[in-house]
Design an enzyme around this catalytic site. Structure first.
Site, mmCIF file in Angstrom:
data_model
loop_
_atom_site.group_PDB
_atom_site.id
_atom_site.type_symbol
_atom_site.label_atom_id
_atom_site.label_comp_id
_atom_site.label_asym_id
_atom_site.label_seq_id
_atom_site.Cartn_x
_atom_site.Cartn_y
_atom_site.Cartn_z
ATOM 1 N N THR A 1 34.418 -12.055 -36.038
ATOM 2 C CA THR A 1 34.221 -11.915 -37.359
ATOM 3 C C THR A 1 34.301 -13.745 -37.785
ATOM 4 O O THR A 1 34.814 -14.419 -37.211
ATOM 5 C CB THR A 1 35.898 -11.723 -37.794
ATOM 6 O OG1 THR A 1 35.939 -10.166 -37.458
ATOM 7 C CG2 THR A 1 35.828 -11.967 -39.498
ATOM 8 N N CYS B 1 36.517 -15.466 -30.817
ATOM 9 C CA CYS B 1 35.321 -15.103 -30.115
ATOM 10 C C CYS B 1 35.839 -14.776 -28.741
ATOM 11 O O CYS B 1 36.084 -15.225 -27.855
ATOM 12 C CB CYS B 1 34.091 -16.054 -30.023
ATOM 13 S SG CYS B 1 33.550 -16.965 -31.578
ATOM 14 N N GLU C 1 40.413 -5.108 -32.169
ATOM 15 C CA GLU C 1 41.570 -5.358 -31.564
ATOM 16 C C GLU C 1 42.364 -4.344 -30.633
ATOM 17 O O GLU C 1 43.492 -4.329 -30.981
ATOM 18 C CB GLU C 1 42.298 -6.105 -32.719
ATOM 19 C CG GLU C 1 41.827 -7.178 -33.226
ATOM 20 C CD GLU C 1 42.933 -8.010 -34.056
ATOM 21 O OE1 GLU C 1 43.974 -8.239 -33.482
ATOM 22 O OE2 GLU C 1 42.799 -8.332 -35.111
ATOM 23 N N ARG D 1 48.652 -7.251 -33.504
ATOM 24 C CA ARG D 1 48.559 -5.841 -33.525
ATOM 25 C C ARG D 1 49.246 -5.338 -34.738
ATOM 26 O O ARG D 1 48.604 -4.565 -35.407
ATOM 27 C CB ARG D 1 48.741 -4.979 -32.251
ATOM 28 C CG ARG D 1 47.613 -5.029 -31.271
ATOM 29 C CD ARG D 1 47.691 -4.522 -29.984
ATOM 30 N NE ARG D 1 46.616 -4.672 -29.070
ATOM 31 C CZ ARG D 1 46.725 -4.544 -27.711
ATOM 32 N NH1 ARG D 1 47.635 -4.544 -27.101
ATOM 33 N NH2 ARG D 1 45.443 -4.675 -27.078
#
Length: 407
Positions: free
Chosen positions: A164, A128, A387, A266
């Site tokens: 998520t 979070c 992200e 990433r």
């Protein structure tokens, strides 16, 4: 440090084929149903747990692959199966990475197993970070963590969004402000244990794509967590804050905990995008070779054939960027040209472009839910957003290349 190679070894090929089989046999047949239901596909996660695919051990093995390719190979195959279900299976990993990147050995050993549960009782976890007014602008974060020295507890207040597994997670990892004067440098990450009073699920989002993945707000209202739930521990935090204050006075930039987690993940997100793009390309290729118009397969037309050639080229180029960044990360090579952001940027944009081209090649059929490219195109939209948006990736790359504070 591993030498870079484009040739997978036998173990990597075996893992790739194993995941591909699960994606083809279990995920794809269930994809349309869970997309329509917009619910977490617990039965599919359970099946993944039964074969060891949803487990701490499996992801640890891939994470510590000396070539760096274990995670991107796994991500590509899972998201080739379906992006929504794939994210439900791997979403816990972002929280786990947050603990691995910032936690002590004791915290890693205590909390990561609880994120996954076991075969008979699977669990999920949530990372979070984003807030209603702090997405790309992490410096605007408002969720606070205040230390209660008398009780050795941290008190968390604020609202997180776009989480998520938010609210349904067994373990939440929450990024909060501990020193507002330091801006993004004054952040720290906390474990919020199961059933902590003061943590609740807020709004559940009805999304354009990845609808089999649960996304919601997480509300923290006086949530108290033990001092041991501060990732890295208080001594380490105090030292880091002291260095940040000193460096701030000297104008030096310091990375924060949330950004460290995103930076590490990433290339993995890029691999997810490659999987979705590859899936759409394969559907379009098969369709073009079997669909006839004017007495011949439509791939006989240059307009279609050239699109497919471009699609395959872009998918392969995206994969190469992801593999390079993943190898550099595991080899300890610095991203001197923001190679991690490059991989995420190019793969994300490729997924959007390739899935759109797949719809075009299928024509009216591609616009219906009878064919999966419609869903793949909706799913692909998220890769350029979460992200770190494509715009943020470009900003990171430009700043890294130029050394200038581009805004």
């Amino acid at each position: 440090m591993s030498d870079f190679s484009l040739e997978l070894d036998d173990d990597q090929k075996s893992v790739r084929d194993w995941i591909h089989g699960f994606a083809a046999d279990v995920m794809r047949p269930a994809a349309a149903e869970w997309d329509e239901r917009e619910e977490t596909p617990w039965p599919v996660i359970q099946e993944a747990a039964k074969i060891g695919l949803y487990s701490l051990d499996f992801y640890a093995q891939q994470y510590f692959d000396p070539t760096g390719l274990g995670i991107p190979i796994a991500m590509e195959e899972l998201f080739w199966g379906d992006a929504g279900i794939g994210l439900s299976i791997v979403g816990t990993g972002l929280a786990a990475v947050g603990v691995l990147a910032n936690g002590t050995e004791e915290q890693i050993g205590t909390w990561i197993p609880q994120m996954y549960g076991d075969v008979n009782d699977v669990k999920v976890a949530a990372f979070c970070s984003s807030e209603p007014d702090a997405g790309s602008d992490v410096g605007s974060m408002r969720t606070t963590a205040v230390y209660d020295e008398a009780k050795d507890e941290w008190v968390l207040n604020g609202t997180k969004t776009w989480a998520t597994n938010g609210g349904i997670a067994n373990v939440h990892v929450v990024v909060a402000v501990v020193d507002p004067e330091l801006g993004s440098k004054g952040h720290a990450s906390f474990i919020v244990p199961p059933n902590t009073p003061g943590l609740s699920q807020g709004q559940k989002f009805k999304k354009h794509g990845i609808r089999a993945s649960h996304t919601a707000e997480v509300v923290l209202d006086g949530a108290r967590v033990p001092g041991s739930c501060l990732l890295g521990g208080k001594e380490k935090l105090d030292e880091r804050l002291a260095r940040a204050r000193e460096r701030a006075r000297g104008g030096e930039r310091v990375k924060n905990a949330a950004m460290a987690t995103f930076e590490a993940s990433r290339p993995a997100v890029g691999a997810m995008a490659v999987g979705t793009a590859r899936a759409a390309y394969e559907v379009a290729l098969d369709y073009a070779m079997t669909r006839t118009q004017f007495g011949r397969p439509i791939i006989d037309n240059q307009g279609v054939a050239f699109q497919l050639a471009d699609m395959r080229t872009q998918v392969d180029a995206a994969r190469l960027l992801v593999w390079r960044a993943s190898w550099m990360a595991v080899s300890g090579k610095p991203f001197t040209s923001a190679e991690g952001s490059m991989s995420k940027l190019y793969a994300s944009e490729t997924a959007k472009k390739v899935t759109a081209q797949a719809i075009q090649i299928l024509g009216g059929n591609g616009f219906t839910r009878e064919y999966p490219v419609e869903r793949m195109h909706r799913d692909a939209a998220i890769y350029t957003i979460f992200e770190g948006t494509s715009e943020i990736q470009r900003l990171v790359i430009a700043r890294t290349l130029s050394g200038m504070p581009i805004r």
